[in-house]
Design an enzyme around this catalytic site. Structure first.
Site, PDB file in Angstrom:
ATOM      1  NE  ARG A   2      -2.454   0.617   3.618  1.00  0.00           N
ATOM      2  CZ  ARG A   2      -1.679   1.111   4.598  1.00  0.00           C
ATOM      3  NH1 ARG A   2      -1.144   2.315   4.477  1.00  0.00           N
ATOM      4  NH2 ARG A   2      -1.443   0.406   5.687  1.00  0.00           N
ATOM      5  CE1 TYR A  28     -17.295  11.843 -14.839  1.00  0.00           C
ATOM      6  CE2 TYR A  28     -15.807  12.102 -12.972  1.00  0.00           C
ATOM      7  CZ  TYR A  28     -16.638  11.315 -13.740  1.00  0.00           C
ATOM      8  OH  TYR A  28     -16.833  10.002 -13.415  1.00  0.00           O
ATOM      9  CG  ASP A  67      -9.658  16.305 -15.120  1.00  0.00           C
ATOM     10  OD1 ASP A  67      -8.978  15.695 -15.978  1.00  0.00           O
ATOM     11  OD2 ASP A  67     -10.653  15.798 -14.570  1.00  0.00           O
ATOM     12  CE  LYS A  94     -12.780   8.562 -18.368  1.00  0.00           C
ATOM     13  NZ  LYS A  94     -13.089   8.304 -16.951  1.00  0.00           N
TER      14      LYS A  94
END
Length: 392
Positions: free
Chosen positions: A45, A97, A169, A194
């Site tokens: 982690r 978004y 972004d 994406k």
């Protein structure tokens, strides 16, 4: 050295075995030589060699100091907002978004973080929205889904003058086309699902920080909250990035041709694509980007949800789905899909009308994609004619 050559050779050869591909270190823990004495890894982690390799590649692509890879784009956004505290305020792009809007409105507003939405294409509007409590300016450029273009450099000056962080972004552009940190941004986020991944086979998010100190703060939240990218998904992300410049080149070429086709079609009302001279942000996009991207939105002259639904359910090669940026072309209806969580009044005010359709232009032959759209328009018109005849 060209950018493509530099990218390919920034992906390390495994020093232990000489493996040309980054190995998948599918382990949860690492053996220590003594308590606190290790080879740089103790628990996956906190750090993992495969994820670390992906992070270093993306930090270099974005010209940042530190990158952190998360289990989704929203987890990446969440880490940025955790830099704030109760009473802080955000000035955010209005054409935002839907998932980011939901996170801001449904999660963080109840913890006392206020968000003001403005048209960030208007630099003066950004300036006027700032208060003494503003700590973060949140941009998408191009925006999702109306592809508005905001002046990153100008807004970064406003952020600095008001002691705010600027986060951009950069999902739609990718670092191949635009590097916001070089224009003054403090943070860059990606839905790496994406274009960075590029094959519709992972869910991933990235935060890139301009400075080491800011990067360490993001890495703290990455470790503390645990929304990390897995080793296998990190491997897939690296594999996707290897072809990123080539894919973006083809996405761009296809999208420009399709945007031109749509701009001349009699059934189309508006086309939103910064590569068109008619786009209000065209000149700015030319200055701050190396291309215009593979996303196009358009509205129909029949501005109804019914007309848009008929269109998006009639295409052959453009598949109806959430997401974007993959090899295969996709389309969606934001009003009922990606931006459904935004109240209709806010959505309309931001330019997301009921008939707006978003295309993610893939890597197919552009002639086939245009033929698919053309056939869809004709099919819908034929149905409408038949219905009018039956009514008469």
């Amino acid at each position: 050295m060209s950018n493509l050559t530099e990218l390919i050779h920034s992906i390390p050869v495994d020093p232990q075995t000489g493996a040309i591909a980054v190995p998948i270190y599918q382990t949860s823990t690492f053996v220590q030589e003594a308590p606190g004495v290790n080879k740089g890894y103790d628990y996956a982690r906190s750090n993992n060699p495969t994820r670390e390799a992906a992070e270093k590649i993306i930090a270099k692509l974005e010209k940042g100091a530190v990158a952190a890879a998360f289990s989704s784009g929203l987890a990446a956004i969440d880490a940025v907002i955790k830099l704030l505290k109760s009473g802080d305020e955000i000035v955010a792009v209005d054409d935002i978004y839907g998932g980011a809007f939901r996170l801001f409105h449904k999660v963080y507003e109840k913890f006392g973080i206020k968000v003001t939405y403005v048209d960030t294409t208007d630099v003066q509007a950004v300036f006027q929205a700032i208060t003494p409590a503003t700590r973060l300016i949140w941009l998408e450029t191009p925006t999702n889904p109306t592809l508005k273009i905001s002046d990153i450099a100008a807004i970064s000056e406003i952020a600095k003058a008001n002691h705010c962080l600027l986060c951009v972004d950069n999902t739609f552009a990718s670092p191949v086309l635009q590097q916001p940190i070089t224009l003054g941004a403090d943070l860059v986020v990606h839905s790496a699902t994406k274009y960075l991944g590029g094959h519709s086979d992972i869910i991933a998010g990235i935060v890139v920080a301009k400075t080491q100190q800011l990067g360490e703060e993001i890495k703290f939240y990455q470790n503390a909250t645990g929304a990390i990218l897995s080793p296998f998904d990190s491997f897939l992300l690296i594999r996707g990035i290897e072809t990123l410049p080539l894919r973006i080149r083809q996405h761009n070429a296809n999208a420009i041709a399709i945007a031109q086709y749509l701009s001349e079609h009699p059934a189309v009302d508006k086309v939103f694509y910064p590569g068109l001279i008619s786009h209000p942000g065209h000149e700015l996009a030319k200055r701050q980007s190396k291309g215009f991207g593979g996303i196009i939105s358009f509205t129909l002259k029949d501005d109804s949800i019914e007309a848009a639904t008929a269109f998006v359910t009639s295409t052959k090669y453009f598949k109806l789905a959430e997401s974007l940026g993959g090899v295969k072309s996709l389309l969606c209806h934001p009003a009922t899909m990606t931006h459904k969580s935004i109240p209709a009044e806010k959505r309309w005010a931001a330019g997301v009308s009921d008939s707006l359709i978003r295309l993610s232009v893939g890597l197919e032959e552009v002639e086939d994609l245009i033929a698919d759209l053309d056939h869809t328009f004709q099919s819908i018109q034929n149905v409408e004619r038949k219905e009018r005849v039956e009514v008469a």
